[in-house]
Design an enzyme around this catalytic site. Structure first.
Site, PDB file in Angstrom:
ATOM      1  N   HIS A 236       0.833  -1.199   0.000  1.00  0.00           N
ATOM      2  CA  HIS A 236       0.000   0.000   0.000  1.00  0.00           C
ATOM      3  C   HIS A 236       0.871   1.253   0.000  1.00  0.00           C
ATOM      4  O   HIS A 236       1.848   1.343   0.746  1.00  0.00           O
ATOM      5  CB  HIS A 236      -0.936   0.008   1.209  1.00  0.00           C
ATOM      6  N   PRO A 237       0.530   2.239  -0.835  1.00  0.00           N
ATOM      7  CA  PRO A 237       1.411   3.399  -1.020  1.00  0.00           C
ATOM      8  C   PRO A 237       1.233   4.530  -0.020  1.00  0.00           C
ATOM      9  O   PRO A 237       1.792   5.612  -0.210  1.00  0.00           O
ATOM     10  CB  PRO A 237       1.023   3.874  -2.428  1.00  0.00           C
ATOM     11  N   CYS A 238       0.493   4.302   1.066  1.00  0.00           N
ATOM     12  CA  CYS A 238       0.177   5.417   1.958  1.00  0.00           C
ATOM     13  C   CYS A 238       1.420   6.062   2.565  1.00  0.00           C
ATOM     14  O   CYS A 238       1.394   7.253   2.911  1.00  0.00           O
ATOM     15  CB  CYS A 238      -0.778   4.958   3.064  1.00  0.00           C
ATOM     16  N   ARG A 239       2.519   5.317   2.726  1.00  0.00           N
ATOM     17  CA  ARG A 239       3.731   5.864   3.334  1.00  0.00           C
ATOM     18  C   ARG A 239       4.885   6.002   2.349  1.00  0.00           C
ATOM     19  O   ARG A 239       5.984   6.390   2.741  1.00  0.00           O
ATOM     20  CB  ARG A 239       4.170   4.983   4.509  1.00  0.00           C
ATOM     21  N   HIS A 240       4.649   5.673   1.085  1.00  0.00           N
ATOM     22  CA  HIS A 240       5.748   5.703   0.123  1.00  0.00           C
ATOM     23  C   HIS A 240       6.381   7.083  -0.006  1.00  0.00           C
ATOM     24  O   HIS A 240       7.609   7.217  -0.066  1.00  0.00           O
ATOM     25  CB  HIS A 240       5.247   5.246  -1.251  1.00  0.00           C
TER      26      HIS A 240
END
Length: 346
Positions: A236-240
């Protein structure tokens, strides 16, 4: 639940307002145009990666050009499983690398590395214990009691293979990089295959994910660009963006420090300013990326080129078109068993 999550993510990416304003250095986020530029750089430098189109026009993201909807590489080897006892070749430890603000744990990322520096492995003595609980002297094993591997008739000498080979042996992965418009950063999807070429059941893909990630940020979702349903593991890209911002800042800091040493006559100008970056992503080798880059033809802009000494200090170590090279190094810390560097060979 996964179907609803996948559908919601697809709709969110498709209908979230698109930003064309670059905030790359300030936020770690990139625009669709910057994603395409970074993808062009990745496919040019590392031909194992290629652009691909959606199965149908209805599956396309309207802000990305046809034929450049996502990036893909195939047959990436994965030789080991990561379970609760995963310790790599000599033992690994998980360390949380905090963001540059030293905030909550969620602002950082895990890295795996050798534990020998902080927790040496020791061989413990094995002693016998009698029925009364008394510890006896160390027991010496008679060599005659060791099964003879050449004795075909000795049942003790037979090494039996496990019946289920789904969680052992070599696997391969097809990796996909998409653009997550809702988070303005790349997103990785992974589809695994067993050694016999059969698709890997989705839940078994979790065996190749570092524990803390598979419990928090890795989900099984349908790949949004295929007409038929294909479950894949996705980070999941929420913290990328925040992780990328930290990596970019540390690469800049390493470059600035090296320039200062060069001005003081303590350094050489032949190496690229990537030392801090490499250290923060588990010392993974990025030399191949800039070794190819410095061989740019005369008259062309050199890739990963060293910035002249008289330029302003705001020059950066990593350009936006090199973004995905760094992104893959971050993803490699999430899936250390998958040989991402294999995809970065020429």
């Amino acid at each position: 639940m996964n179907f609803l999550r996948s559908t919601a993510a697809t709709l969110l990416d498709k209908y979230t307002p698109v930003s064309h304003t670059s905030t790359f250095r300030n936020t770690g986020q990139i625009t669709p145009e910057e994603f395409v530029a970074a993808g062009d750089y990745l496919t040019f430098k590392f031909p194992s990666w290629s652009w691909a189109d959606a199965d149908s026009p209805s599956k396309r993201l309207p802000f990305l050009p046809p034929g450049k909807q996502f990036l893909v590489t195939r047959h990436v080897p994965c030789h080991r499983r990561l379970n609760d006892d995963f310790a790599g070749d000599a033992g690994h430890e998980e360390a949380l690398v905090e963001g540059n603000k030293g905030g909550a744990d969620d602002d950082g990322w895990l890295r795996t590395g050798s534990m020998t520096s902080s927790q040496p492995l020791r061989v413990r003595e094995v002693r016998t214990v009698d029925d009364a609980g008394n510890v006896g002297d160390r027991e010496v094993v008679d060599e005659d009691d060791i099964p003879d591997m050449e004795d075909d008739d000795d049942d003790e000498a037979i090494i039996r293979a496990e019946g289920d080979n789904s969680n052992s042996g070599k696997r391969t992965y097809t990796l996909y990089i998409t653009y997550a418009n809702a988070y303005k950063c790349p997103r990785m999807y992974m589809s695994g295959y067993l050694s016999n070429g059969q698709p890997l059941p989705p839940h078994l893909m979790m065996e190749d994910i570092v524990g803390d990630y598979k419990d928090k940020t890795v989900t099984l979702e349908d790949f949004p660009f295929f007409s038929h349903s294909v479950k894949m593991a996705s980070v999941h890209p929420c913290r990328h963006a925040s992780v990328m911002k930290t990596l970019l800042d540390r690469a800049d800091a390493a470059l600035k420090l090296r320039r200062e040493k060069m001005k003081a006559g303590q350094g050489s100008g032949s190496e690229q300013g990537m030392e801090g970056l490499v250290d923060e992503i588990n010392k993974l080798d990025v030399s191949g990326a800039h070794a190819n880059a410095v061989e740019a033809a005369p008259g062309e802009d050199a890739e990963w080129e060293e910035v002249p000494h008289d330029v302003a200090d705001q020059e950066v170590a990593i350009r936006v078109d090199q973004y995905l090279v760094v992104f893959l190094k971050f993803i490699a810390s999430v899936t250390p068993g998958i040989e991402h560097d294999f995809t970065m060979g020429v």
